[in-house]
Design a protein around this motif. Sequence first.
Motif, PDB file in Angstrom:
ATOM      1  N   VAL A  81       0.858  -1.172   0.000  1.00  0.00           N
ATOM      2  CA  VAL A  81       0.000   0.000   0.000  1.00  0.00           C
ATOM      3  C   VAL A  81       0.902   1.231   0.000  1.00  0.00           C
ATOM      4  CG1 VAL A  81      -0.203   0.076   2.515  1.00  0.00           C
ATOM      5  CG2 VAL A  81      -2.009   1.092   1.125  1.00  0.00           C
ATOM      6  N   VAL A  82       0.420   2.339  -0.551  1.00  0.00           N
ATOM      7  CA  VAL A  82       1.176   3.592  -0.578  1.00  0.00           C
ATOM      8  C   VAL A  82       0.277   4.708  -0.071  1.00  0.00           C
ATOM      9  CG1 VAL A  82       2.368   5.285  -2.027  1.00  0.00           C
ATOM     10  CG2 VAL A  82       2.470   2.864  -2.619  1.00  0.00           C
ATOM     11  N   PHE A  83       0.846   5.574   0.765  1.00  0.00           N
ATOM     12  CA  PHE A  83       0.133   6.772   1.217  1.00  0.00           C
ATOM     13  C   PHE A  83       0.950   7.992   0.804  1.00  0.00           C
ATOM     14  CE2 PHE A  83      -1.220   3.481   4.158  1.00  0.00           C
ATOM     15  CZ  PHE A  83      -2.593   3.641   4.138  1.00  0.00           C
ATOM     16  N   PHE A  84       0.293   8.949   0.164  1.00  0.00           N
ATOM     17  CA  PHE A  84       0.912  10.215  -0.191  1.00  0.00           C
ATOM     18  C   PHE A  84       0.373  11.289   0.737  1.00  0.00           C
ATOM     19  CE2 PHE A  84       1.014   7.858  -4.201  1.00  0.00           C
ATOM     20  CZ  PHE A  84       2.333   8.031  -4.583  1.00  0.00           C
ATOM     21  N   ASP A  85       1.244  12.135   1.236  1.00  0.00           N
ATOM     22  CA  ASP A  85       0.832  13.250   2.084  1.00  0.00           C
ATOM     23  C   ASP A  85       0.409  14.418   1.209  1.00  0.00           C
ATOM     24  OD1 ASP A  85       1.342  11.917   4.422  1.00  0.00           O
ATOM     25  OD2 ASP A  85       3.340  12.769   4.681  1.00  0.00           O
ATOM     26  N   ASN A  86      -0.764  14.937   1.492  1.00  0.00           N
ATOM     27  CA  ASN A  86      -1.270  16.142   0.848  1.00  0.00           C
ATOM     28  C   ASN A  86      -1.624  17.114   1.954  1.00  0.00           C
ATOM     29  OD1 ASN A  86      -1.401  14.937  -1.876  1.00  0.00           O
ATOM     30  ND2 ASN A  86      -2.922  13.641  -0.927  1.00  0.00           N
ATOM     31  N   GLN A  87      -1.918  18.301   1.612  1.00  0.00           N
ATOM     32  CA  GLN A  87      -2.299  19.288   2.616  1.00  0.00           C
ATOM     33  C   GLN A  87      -3.754  19.056   2.998  1.00  0.00           C
ATOM     34  OE1 GLN A  87      -1.016  22.184  -0.037  1.00  0.00           O
ATOM     35  NE2 GLN A  87       1.041  22.262   0.770  1.00  0.00           N
TER      36      GLN A  87
END
Length: 147
Positions: free
Chosen positions: A37-43
């Motif tokens: 799984v991949v999580f990208f940080d966004n604002q």
Amino acid sequence: MNRINLICLGVRDIKKSLAFYKNIGFKTYEKADQPVVVFFDNQGSKLELYPLEELARDIDAENPPPLSQGGFAGMTLACNMKSREEVDVFMKMVQEHGGVIAKQPRDVFWGGYSGYFRDPDGYYWEVAYGPDWKFDAQDMLRIEDAD
């Protein structure tokens, strides 16, 4: 509670999708080339990539929903920019990294400037600028009440 903390995209090739999103500027702490799984940080939110078939089984292991065969599913995602130039630069970067331009940026009926691209799994993203848009200190788009 009125918020969206996480948007999960079921992807057919997590390695390819991970590379695409990293190449267009999405930030992640993930180091593996082929993660589970991949999580990208966004604002203000996170974007998650998860294998499509596993996502369907997570919804219902015994009777997973049928997988989409492509086409338009009636949902778009959006990146809101602070200028027309940012729209153009971002769309060029998307295309250079394998995104498919569905609609070249242009002036649109609501007074802004916008275009669409498809990611490697066919998800549609709008990239848009509105001359009256304002952003808060965390770069979240503020949509003011019309009253």
